[in-house]
Write a protein that holds these residues in place. Sequence first.
Motif, PDB file in Angstrom:
ATOM      1  N   THR A 150      59.635  59.098  14.094  1.00  0.00           N
ATOM      2  CA  THR A 150      58.473  59.086  13.219  1.00  0.00           C
ATOM      3  C   THR A 150      58.223  60.471  12.670  1.00  0.00           C
ATOM      4  O   THR A 150      58.543  61.482  13.316  1.00  0.00           O
ATOM      5  N   MET A 151      57.672  60.523  11.467  1.00  0.00           N
ATOM      6  CA  MET A 151      57.272  61.783  10.847  1.00  0.00           C
ATOM      7  C   MET A 151      55.995  61.518  10.063  1.00  0.00           C
ATOM      8  O   MET A 151      55.964  60.655   9.194  1.00  0.00           O
ATOM      9  N   ARG A 152      54.945  62.232  10.422  1.00  0.00           N
ATOM     10  CA  ARG A 152      53.671  62.129   9.719  1.00  0.00           C
ATOM     11  C   ARG A 152      53.219  63.525   9.359  1.00  0.00           C
ATOM     12  O   ARG A 152      53.511  64.479  10.089  1.00  0.00           O
ATOM     13  N   TRP A 153      52.517  63.673   8.247  1.00  0.00           N
ATOM     14  CA  TRP A 153      52.059  64.991   7.854  1.00  0.00           C
ATOM     15  C   TRP A 153      50.726  64.913   7.135  1.00  0.00           C
ATOM     16  O   TRP A 153      50.397  63.923   6.502  1.00  0.00           O
ATOM     17  N   ARG A 154      49.972  66.010   7.271  1.00  0.00           N
ATOM     18  CA  ARG A 154      48.687  66.198   6.608  1.00  0.00           C
ATOM     19  C   ARG A 154      48.502  67.695   6.402  1.00  0.00           C
ATOM     20  O   ARG A 154      48.816  68.486   7.296  1.00  0.00           O
ATOM     21  N   GLY A 155      47.983  68.080   5.254  1.00  0.00           N
ATOM     22  CA  GLY A 155      47.685  69.488   4.993  1.00  0.00           C
ATOM     23  C   GLY A 155      48.910  70.362   5.185  1.00  0.00           C
ATOM     24  O   GLY A 155      49.925  70.167   4.536  1.00  0.00           O
ATOM     25  N   ASN A 156      48.827  71.312   6.104  1.00  0.00           N
ATOM     26  CA  ASN A 156      49.936  72.247   6.345  1.00  0.00           C
ATOM     27  C   ASN A 156      50.759  71.889   7.586  1.00  0.00           C
ATOM     28  O   ASN A 156      51.551  72.691   8.067  1.00  0.00           O
TER      29      ASN A 156
END
Length: 128
Positions: free
Chosen positions: A66-72
């Motif tokens: 899994t790969m999730r991202w938000r902002g930096n």
Amino acid sequence: MLGGCSGPALTDYAERGPKLIPEVFFNGELSARGVVKDMSGEVIRTFDADISASWNDAGDVAEPGTMRWRGNTIHMNYVLRIAYGDGTLDVRMDDWMYLITPDTLINQTTMSKWGVDVGELVLVIQKK
């Protein structure tokens, strides 16, 4: 009381910058420098690596993750196949990555095998 024991949530970083766009940062030539720690926290290895990043090949990832991202910030969890002795070993990687400047990212990874933490990886990745 239990909430105080949990770590930060990815949403805590949603408004932080610079904004990290994975397919932009992890594309092209990168350099990485870091340390590998054993389960006691002792540095057992240092390394420098040159990386040709591409979205088309993930040859050392043993199974989907899994790969999730938000902002930096990016949070990834996957199984990495690494060379070990005369063969290979599959290790679960739990990555937290933070974009510090548009060209510099800090990565902290907990490594585990059979649900037991076996080490940590701390590195700085820079775009060339």
